[in-house]
Design an enzyme around this catalytic site. Sequence first.
Site, PDB file in Angstrom:
ATOM      1  N   ASP A   9      23.868   7.810   8.566  1.00 54.85           N
ATOM      2  CA  ASP A   9      23.785   8.394   9.468  1.00 54.85           C
ATOM      3  C   ASP A   9      23.822   7.555  10.888  1.00 54.85           C
ATOM      4  O   ASP A   9      24.536   7.677  12.004  1.00 54.85           O
ATOM      5  CB  ASP A   9      23.126   9.531  10.068  1.00 54.85           C
ATOM      6  CG  ASP A   9      21.604   9.215   9.561  1.00 54.85           C
ATOM      7  OD1 ASP A   9      21.291   8.023   9.315  1.00 54.85           O
ATOM      8  OD2 ASP A   9      20.764   9.974   9.415  1.00 54.85           O
ATOM      9  N   ASP A  23      19.891   1.634  13.387  1.00 55.23           N
ATOM     10  CA  ASP A  23      18.797   1.754  14.435  1.00 55.23           C
ATOM     11  C   ASP A  23      18.152   0.263  14.127  1.00 55.23           C
ATOM     12  O   ASP A  23      18.637  -0.616  14.923  1.00 55.23           O
ATOM     13  CB  ASP A  23      17.587   2.615  13.956  1.00 55.23           C
ATOM     14  CG  ASP A  23      16.363   2.941  15.182  1.00 55.23           C
ATOM     15  OD1 ASP A  23      16.645   2.586  16.288  1.00 55.23           O
ATOM     16  OD2 ASP A  23      15.628   3.171  14.642  1.00 55.23           O
ATOM     17  N   LYS A  47      22.577   2.510  17.380  1.00 51.55           N
ATOM     18  CA  LYS A  47      21.977   2.477  18.640  1.00 51.55           C
ATOM     19  C   LYS A  47      21.954   1.033  19.529  1.00 51.55           C
ATOM     20  O   LYS A  47      21.733   0.034  18.752  1.00 51.55           O
ATOM     21  CB  LYS A  47      20.583   2.951  18.490  1.00 51.55           C
ATOM     22  CG  LYS A  47      20.274   4.416  18.471  1.00 51.55           C
ATOM     23  CD  LYS A  47      18.683   4.620  18.500  1.00 51.55           C
ATOM     24  CE  LYS A  47      18.339   5.976  18.082  1.00 51.55           C
ATOM     25  NZ  LYS A  47      17.124   6.357  17.988  1.00 51.55           N
ATOM     26  N   PHE A 101      16.475   9.616  21.155  1.00 52.05           N
ATOM     27  CA  PHE A 101      16.461  10.080  19.741  1.00 52.05           C
ATOM     28  C   PHE A 101      17.340  11.307  19.689  1.00 52.05           C
ATOM     29  O   PHE A 101      17.349  12.476  20.420  1.00 52.05           O
ATOM     30  CB  PHE A 101      15.030  10.467  19.601  1.00 52.05           C
ATOM     31  CG  PHE A 101      14.780  10.927  17.986  1.00 52.05           C
ATOM     32  CD1 PHE A 101      14.176  10.167  17.387  1.00 52.05           C
ATOM     33  CD2 PHE A 101      14.943  12.520  17.733  1.00 52.05           C
ATOM     34  CE1 PHE A 101      14.328  10.631  15.773  1.00 52.05           C
ATOM     35  CE2 PHE A 101      14.872  12.636  16.488  1.00 52.05           C
ATOM     36  CZ  PHE A 101      14.314  11.793  15.406  1.00 52.05           C
ATOM     37  N   ASP A 138      17.976  14.664  11.970  1.00 52.77           N
ATOM     38  CA  ASP A 138      17.070  15.686  11.915  1.00 52.77           C
ATOM     39  C   ASP A 138      15.789  15.230  12.840  1.00 52.77           C
ATOM     40  O   ASP A 138      15.716  14.344  13.204  1.00 52.77           O
ATOM     41  CB  ASP A 138      16.291  16.117  10.556  1.00 52.77           C
ATOM     42  CG  ASP A 138      15.422  14.922   9.992  1.00 52.77           C
ATOM     43  OD1 ASP A 138      15.980  13.636  10.007  1.00 52.77           O
ATOM     44  OD2 ASP A 138      14.250  14.910   9.543  1.00 52.77           O
ATOM     45  N   ARG A 158      19.618  19.782  11.605  1.00 49.65           N
ATOM     46  CA  ARG A 158      20.594  18.984  10.979  1.00 49.65           C
ATOM     47  C   ARG A 158      21.897  19.783  10.598  1.00 49.65           C
ATOM     48  O   ARG A 158      23.004  19.320  10.395  1.00 49.65           O
ATOM     49  CB  ARG A 158      20.092  18.691   9.394  1.00 49.65           C
ATOM     50  CG  ARG A 158      19.031  17.691   8.925  1.00 49.65           C
ATOM     51  CD  ARG A 158      18.929  17.354   7.694  1.00 49.65           C
ATOM     52  NE  ARG A 158      17.681  16.924   7.442  1.00 49.65           N
ATOM     53  CZ  ARG A 158      17.364  15.338   7.301  1.00 49.65           C
ATOM     54  NH1 ARG A 158      18.319  14.864   7.946  1.00 49.65           N
ATOM     55  NH2 ARG A 158      16.172  15.092   6.794  1.00 49.65           N
TER      56      ARG A 158
HETATM   57  P1  5GP Z   1      16.708   1.854  10.672  1.00 49.58           P
HETATM   58  O1  5GP Z   1      16.004   1.404   9.065  1.00 49.58           O
HETATM   59  O2  5GP Z   1      17.970   1.116  10.889  1.00 49.58           O
HETATM   60  O3  5GP Z   1      15.662   1.464  11.655  1.00 49.58           O
HETATM   61  O4  5GP Z   1      16.483   3.240  10.358  1.00 49.58           O
HETATM   62  C1  5GP Z   1      17.694   4.150  10.231  1.00 49.58           C
HETATM   63  C2  5GP Z   1      17.001   5.414   9.984  1.00 49.58           C
HETATM   64  O5  5GP Z   1      16.086   5.979  11.001  1.00 49.58           O
HETATM   65  C3  5GP Z   1      18.347   6.397   9.929  1.00 49.58           C
HETATM   66  O6  5GP Z   1      18.835   6.786   8.676  1.00 49.58           O
HETATM   67  C4  5GP Z   1      17.363   7.770  10.585  1.00 49.58           C
HETATM   68  O7  5GP Z   1      17.046   8.302   9.086  1.00 49.58           O
HETATM   69  C5  5GP Z   1      16.502   7.226  11.180  1.00 49.58           C
HETATM   70  N1  5GP Z   1      16.645   7.251  12.711  1.00 49.58           N
HETATM   71  C6  5GP Z   1      16.861   6.488  13.627  1.00 49.58           C
HETATM   72  N2  5GP Z   1      17.074   6.720  14.872  1.00 49.58           N
HETATM   73  C7  5GP Z   1      17.114   8.200  14.541  1.00 49.58           C
HETATM   74  C8  5GP Z   1      17.543   9.277  15.699  1.00 49.58           C
HETATM   75  O8  5GP Z   1      17.656   8.865  16.926  1.00 49.58           O
HETATM   76  N3  5GP Z   1      17.265  10.223  15.155  1.00 49.58           N
HETATM   77  C9  5GP Z   1      17.225  10.589  13.972  1.00 49.58           C
HETATM   78  N4  5GP Z   1      17.183  11.835  13.791  1.00 49.58           N
HETATM   79  N5  5GP Z   1      16.993   9.681  12.954  1.00 49.58           N
HETATM   80  C10 5GP Z   1      16.751   8.412  13.433  1.00 49.58           C
HETATM   81 MG    MG Z   2      18.267   7.948   7.268  1.00 47.33          MG
END
Ligand code: 5GP
Ligand code: MG
Length: 171
Positions: A94, A97, A125, A146, A153, A159
């Site tokens: 999705d 981040d 992001k 966020f 979610d 979702r």
């Molecule tokens: P990363 O390992 O890149 O930091 O994390 C990615 C995961 O963090 C995504 O798959 C998601 O589950 C969660 N995540 C990061 N930012 C957001 C956000 O703005 N909203 C939501 N719902 N989940 C996020």
């Molecule tokens: Mg995820």
Amino acid sequence: MEVLLTAERIHARVTELADEIARDLDGRPVTVVGILTGCLMFTADVIRRIDLPLRVAFITASSYRGETTVPGLLEIRDELLPDIAGRHILLLDDILDTGKTLTRVVAHLIDRGAVSVKVGVLLRKTGRQEVPFEPDYVGFTIPDKFVVGYGLDFNDEYRHLPFIGVLSAGE
Ligand code: 5GP
Ligand code: MG
């Protein structure tokens, strides 16, 4: 809730991305692997546009960010994953981040014998990435807020929303 991306914009962009992915695959069979649960809608929409031999599989990757667990710890579960040895993988998530999840999951799939792993994310992001990682396909670059909806979610809610919105405090 503030709507960041309407259902129509998401649909248009995901269609474009899926067509680009299909062109790049150039007839090669692919195993699409979605990272549950956020990949739900994105995966369903992408695969319906790809008219090629294709398998679909899922894994889970949960990061623990609560107070009582180790920050940054990521648990990957792949009991639902079929044998991917020798396969080309399209990994879908999705949102990118910090980049930690995708970095770890790509390594995991290579470890399982995948010959190639291309990565598609619906959202990326800005100003959040902590580890270098370049996805092959990005739907939208969004500000550091966020977001929920279209698979994403907050405490397992929202979702099902067909759009992507910014959750404000109190909602
Ligand atoms: P990363 O390992 O890149 O930091 O994390 C990615 C995961 O963090 C995504 O798959 C998601 O589950 C969660 N995540 C990061 N930012 C957001 C956000 O703005 N909203 C939501 N719902 N989940 C996020
Ligand atoms: Mg995820």
